[in-house]
Scaffold this motif. Structure first.
Motif, mmCIF file in Angstrom:
data_model
loop_
_atom_site.group_PDB
_atom_site.id
_atom_site.type_symbol
_atom_site.label_atom_id
_atom_site.label_comp_id
_atom_site.label_asym_id
_atom_site.label_seq_id
_atom_site.Cartn_x
_atom_site.Cartn_y
_atom_site.Cartn_z
ATOM 1 N N ALA A 73 34.906 40.642 34.463
ATOM 2 C CA ALA A 73 34.436 39.475 34.944
ATOM 3 C C ALA A 73 33.914 39.128 36.040
ATOM 4 O O ALA A 73 33.285 38.291 36.442
ATOM 5 C CB ALA A 73 35.776 38.564 34.708
ATOM 6 N N LEU A 74 34.400 39.926 37.253
ATOM 7 C CA LEU A 74 33.877 40.055 38.379
ATOM 8 C C LEU A 74 32.849 41.149 38.868
ATOM 9 O O LEU A 74 32.495 41.314 39.900
ATOM 10 C CB LEU A 74 35.087 40.073 39.275
ATOM 11 C CG LEU A 74 36.132 38.832 39.060
ATOM 12 C CD1 LEU A 74 37.476 39.180 40.051
ATOM 13 C CD2 LEU A 74 35.697 37.531 39.262
ATOM 14 N N ALA A 75 32.111 41.527 37.784
ATOM 15 C CA ALA A 75 31.451 42.542 38.282
ATOM 16 C C ALA A 75 30.387 42.456 39.144
ATOM 17 O O ALA A 75 29.914 43.392 40.017
ATOM 18 C CB ALA A 75 30.741 43.094 37.096
ATOM 19 N N ASP A 76 29.798 41.459 39.373
ATOM 20 C CA ASP A 76 28.607 41.010 40.329
ATOM 21 C C ASP A 76 29.116 40.427 41.540
ATOM 22 O O ASP A 76 28.232 39.892 42.375
ATOM 23 C CB ASP A 76 27.655 39.869 39.599
ATOM 24 C CG ASP A 76 28.305 38.523 39.152
ATOM 25 O OD1 ASP A 76 29.475 38.748 38.939
ATOM 26 O OD2 ASP A 76 27.612 37.643 39.231
ATOM 27 N N LEU A 77 30.356 40.286 41.550
ATOM 28 C CA LEU A 77 31.016 39.911 42.895
ATOM 29 C C LEU A 77 31.673 40.966 43.661
ATOM 30 O O LEU A 77 32.405 41.940 43.098
ATOM 31 C CB LEU A 77 31.980 38.815 42.694
ATOM 32 C CG LEU A 77 31.474 37.523 42.049
ATOM 33 C CD1 LEU A 77 32.404 36.381 41.511
ATOM 34 C CD2 LEU A 77 30.114 36.873 42.901
ATOM 35 N N PRO A 78 31.594 41.046 45.034
ATOM 36 C CA PRO A 78 32.791 42.056 45.715
ATOM 37 C C PRO A 78 34.043 41.425 45.494
ATOM 38 O O PRO A 78 34.734 40.364 45.813
ATOM 39 C CB PRO A 78 32.391 41.690 47.106
ATOM 40 C CG PRO A 78 31.757 40.435 47.095
ATOM 41 C CD PRO A 78 30.993 40.117 45.867
ATOM 42 N N HIS A 79 35.072 42.458 45.109
ATOM 43 C CA HIS A 79 36.443 42.136 44.702
ATOM 44 C C HIS A 79 37.218 43.335 44.822
ATOM 45 O O HIS A 79 36.495 44.608 44.618
ATOM 46 C CB HIS A 79 36.392 41.479 43.220
ATOM 47 C CG HIS A 79 36.022 42.423 42.010
ATOM 48 N ND1 HIS A 79 34.886 42.690 41.950
ATOM 49 C CD2 HIS A 79 36.981 43.134 41.508
ATOM 50 C CE1 HIS A 79 34.572 43.421 40.695
ATOM 51 N NE2 HIS A 79 35.948 43.691 40.648
#
Length: 303
Positions: free
Chosen positions: A251-257
């Motif tokens: 779900a957060l693949a394109d965000l730094p997390h």
């Protein structure tokens, strides 16, 4: 307050009177509670005895006739033991039905490891097209059961537990709820873990999301809670730790997390103990959760 399992018996018995398409298949477990329903509908309330593969096979056969089958027993005997039948009689045959479990991960410690199923959700996650509900209160269980029974010909798993939050939340069989808003991370609590998560995160500047439907995974709600990142996300699940970690990462693949998956450990606890002792041993009580969440957040701050 009644338990989720007691509510399941009440709701299903009433709906058997109202919906001629509904059928119930049992393997002895909860049979005493359903005796009035069996007397009223002997052709649609079937007890196969302690034969769990047959339980699912009969349910699959009923689905092929156009009925909406509900199959029920302990989670270890409903998902793990007859997994091949679940995979073939519903997935391969393209039919729908409702699996309703009891005892969850460690709800009956006196039954030992044979009656525990921390890996049930992860196992069903290997199959395509299953909706998975994990209520945290008997009222939520009733709402999700009604949703599952009316859900056309879909494949649905409803995971009932002896554990319960103190109060119900409005659930719709779909997305996550925002219970508390913060600006420094997200903690996702699943089902009966919510009260302990709220106690553990008291005073923390984090958003707390509540999930009672874990598949499909509500990626949109998690992204909305995270914002533009970077973000720390903690998942607290009442089954195998890390079950939803991949879904959160996707779900957060394109965000730094960063994602921390907390839940039931893989190691078998070889003492019966109490439910509360098992919860603490797996690090899911409020004190342990607070320590683990705090350590994770602090490690991110040192980057």
């Amino acid at each position: 307050m009644d338990t989720m399992r007691e509510r399941f018996i009440t709701v299903t018995s009433h709906l058997l009177d109202e919906d001629p398409r509904l059928a119930l298949v049992l393997a002895e477990i909860s049979m005493d509670g359903f005796r009035p329903a069996q007397r009223a509908h002997p052709e649609r309330v079937i007890n196969v005895g302690i034969r769990e593969q047959l339980l699912v096979g009969v349910g699959g056969g009923l689905a092929l006739t156009g009925l909406r089958p509900v199959m029920h027993t302990f989670a270890s005997f409903l998902v793990e033991r007859p997994f091949e039948q679940v995979k073939l009689d519903f997935g391969h045959q393209g039919t729908g039905g409702v699996l309703v479990s009891a005892s969850a991960s460690y709800d009956w410690p006196a039954g030992g490891f044979t009656h525990m199923s921390p890996g049930d959700v992860a196992l069903l996650d290997t199959l395509d097209g299953w909706t998975i509900h994990v209520p945290g209160h008997p009222d939520e269980a009733e709402a999700l059961l009604r949703h599952a029974y009316a859900d056309g010909d879909e494949k649905v798993y409803v995971r009932l537990s002896q554990l319960s939050n103190g109060a119900p939340r409005p659930v719709d069989g779909a997305g996550f709820l925002t219970v508390r808003e913060g600006s420094d991370g997200v903690v996702l609590a699943v089902g009966p873990t919510l009260d302990d998560v709220l106690a553990a995160t008291e005073g923390m500047d984090v958003t707390v999301l509540y999930a009672t439907t874990v598949r499909p995974f509500d990626s949109a709600a998690l992204r909305a809670a995270v914002g533009t990142g970077p973000a720390d996300v903690v998942l607290v699940e009442p089954y195998l730790a890390g079950t939803s970690t991949a879904a959160a990462n996707d779900a957060l693949a394109d965000l730094p997390h960063r994602v921390l998956g907390l839940g039931v450990g893989r190691a078998e606890l070889r003492r019966y103990g109490t439910v509360e002792e098992h919860t603490a041993a797996h690090g899911l009580d409020p004190r342990s959760l607070r320590e683990r969440i705090t350590a994770f957040r602090q490690s991110g701050a040192r980057r």
